[in-house]
Design a protein around this motif. Structure first.
Motif, short mmCIF file in Angstrom:
data_model
loop_
_atom_site.label_atom_id
_atom_site.label_comp_id
_atom_site.label_asym_id
_atom_site.label_seq_id
_atom_site.Cartn_x
_atom_site.Cartn_y
_atom_site.Cartn_z
N ILE A 58 0.86 -1.18 0.00
CA ILE A 58 0.00 0.00 0.00
C ILE A 58 0.90 1.24 0.00
O ILE A 58 1.94 1.26 0.64
N GLU A 59 0.49 2.25 -0.76
CA GLU A 59 1.23 3.51 -0.82
C GLU A 59 0.31 4.63 -0.36
O GLU A 59 -0.82 4.75 -0.83
N VAL A 60 0.82 5.45 0.55
CA VAL A 60 0.02 6.52 1.16
C VAL A 60 0.77 7.84 1.03
O VAL A 60 1.98 7.90 1.26
N ARG A 61 0.04 8.89 0.65
CA ARG A 61 0.58 10.26 0.66
C ARG A 61 -0.24 11.07 1.64
O ARG A 61 -1.48 11.05 1.58
N THR A 62 0.43 11.81 2.53
CA THR A 62 -0.26 12.61 3.55
C THR A 62 0.17 14.07 3.47
O THR A 62 1.20 14.40 2.88
N GLU A 63 -0.64 14.91 4.08
CA GLU A 63 -0.34 16.35 4.19
C GLU A 63 -0.75 16.80 5.58
O GLU A 63 -1.83 16.45 6.06
N LEU A 64 0.10 17.57 6.22
CA LEU A 64 -0.24 18.09 7.56
C LEU A 64 -1.29 19.18 7.45
O LEU A 64 -1.33 19.92 6.46
N GLY A 65 -2.09 19.30 8.50
CA GLY A 65 -3.11 20.34 8.52
C GLY A 65 -2.54 21.74 8.70
O GLY A 65 -3.13 22.71 8.26
N GLU A 66 -1.36 21.85 9.34
CA GLU A 66 -0.74 23.15 9.54
C GLU A 66 -0.15 23.63 8.23
O GLU A 66 0.44 22.87 7.48
N ARG A 67 -0.28 24.93 7.96
CA ARG A 67 0.28 25.52 6.74
C ARG A 67 1.33 26.55 7.12
O ARG A 67 1.00 27.68 7.47
N PRO A 68 2.61 26.21 7.03
CA PRO A 68 3.65 27.21 7.31
C PRO A 68 3.77 28.18 6.14
O PRO A 68 3.14 28.01 5.09
N LEU A 69 4.60 29.19 6.31
CA LEU A 69 4.77 30.20 5.27
C LEU A 69 5.41 29.65 4.00
O LEU A 69 5.19 30.16 2.92
N LEU A 70 6.20 28.59 4.13
CA LEU A 70 6.92 28.07 2.97
C LEU A 70 6.18 26.97 2.23
O LEU A 70 6.73 26.35 1.34
N GLY A 71 4.92 26.69 2.56
CA GLY A 71 4.14 25.68 1.84
C GLY A 71 3.75 24.52 2.74
O GLY A 71 4.20 24.39 3.87
N ALA A 72 2.91 23.66 2.18
CA ALA A 72 2.40 22.52 2.95
C ALA A 72 3.46 21.44 3.06
O ALA A 72 4.26 21.22 2.16
N ALA A 73 3.43 20.74 4.18
CA ALA A 73 4.36 19.63 4.41
C ALA A 73 3.66 18.34 4.02
O ALA A 73 2.57 18.04 4.48
N THR A 74 4.29 17.58 3.12
CA THR A 74 3.71 16.32 2.66
C THR A 74 4.66 15.18 2.94
O THR A 74 5.87 15.37 3.06
N GLY A 75 4.08 13.96 3.03
CA GLY A 75 4.88 12.78 3.24
C GLY A 75 4.37 11.65 2.35
O GLY A 75 3.21 11.62 1.97
N ARG A 76 5.26 10.73 2.02
CA ARG A 76 4.90 9.60 1.16
C ARG A 76 5.54 8.35 1.74
O ARG A 76 6.72 8.38 2.13
N ALA A 77 4.78 7.26 1.79
CA ALA A 77 5.32 6.02 2.35
C ALA A 77 4.70 4.82 1.63
O ALA A 77 3.56 4.88 1.15
N ARG A 78 5.46 3.74 1.58
CA ARG A 78 4.99 2.47 1.01
C ARG A 78 5.24 1.41 2.05
O ARG A 78 6.30 1.38 2.69
N ALA A 79 4.26 0.52 2.26
CA ALA A 79 4.41 -0.54 3.25
C ALA A 79 3.86 -1.83 2.69
O ALA A 79 2.99 -1.85 1.83
N GLY A 80 4.40 -2.91 3.17
CA GLY A 80 3.99 -4.24 2.74
C GLY A 80 5.14 -5.19 2.91
O GLY A 80 6.19 -4.83 3.46
N PRO A 81 4.98 -6.41 2.43
CA PRO A 81 6.09 -7.37 2.54
C PRO A 81 7.25 -6.94 1.65
O PRO A 81 7.07 -6.18 0.70
N PRO A 82 8.44 -7.40 1.95
CA PRO A 82 9.59 -6.99 1.11
C PRO A 82 9.42 -7.49 -0.33
O PRO A 82 8.79 -8.52 -0.55
N PRO A 83 10.00 -6.77 -1.27
CA PRO A 83 9.83 -7.17 -2.68
C PRO A 83 10.55 -8.44 -3.03
O PRO A 83 11.46 -8.88 -2.48
#
Length: 151
Positions: free
Chosen positions: A126-151
């Protein structure tokens, strides 16, 4: 207005021997010549220089604080994405109950983040992209992660 020469009041005196306007022919009395800097026109320039330098230092500190805030928020967004992806992968593999993307969204919400995208991949990943609710002056903070069994 008459131009008179300042009296030679001693060695090392910056005003000695310079011309100055006076109101009388007698010229300025001893000790009444204006004191000037080495080149005659730079009095007070150190204050202006110090004020300008302090302004530059304060602006540099403000920029550093903004960059530090952005780094902290990016780290929080990445952590929220990691935890949401791990929770979604557990739900996808049947370790926990629930729909994988719904579980990921719930975990992200606990960390003050929203899920921008959630996709199930091949091999129970599964691959998930998130964004924090706080908005700093330099733009939104986002994160990306992939989880599951090893390839």
């Amino acid at each position: 207005m008459i131009w008179t020469r300042c009296p030679n009041t001693g060695p090392g005196r910056p005003a000695a021997g310079r011309w100055q306007r006076t109101a009388t022919r007698a010229g300025p009395a001893h000790g009444q010549c204006r004191q000037r800097g080495a080149d005659g026109h730079e009095r007070g320039s150190g204050t202006v220089l110090a004020a300008g330098l302090s302004l530059v230092v304060m602006m540099a500190m403000a920029v550093m604080l903004l960059l530090a805030q952005s780094a902290v928020l990016a780290s929080r967004a990445a952590a929220a994405a990691d935890l949401a992806a791990l929770a979604g992968a557990d739900a996808l593999r049947g370790i926990t109950t629930g729909e994988p993307c719904t579980v990921a969204a719930e975990v992200a919400a606990r960390h003050a983040a929203t899920v921008l995208s959630c996709s199930e991949g091949s091999g129970q990943t599964i691959e998930v992209r998130t964004e924090l609710g706080e908005r700093p002056l330099l733009g939104a903070a986002t994160g990306r992660a992939r989880a599951g069994p090893p390839p």
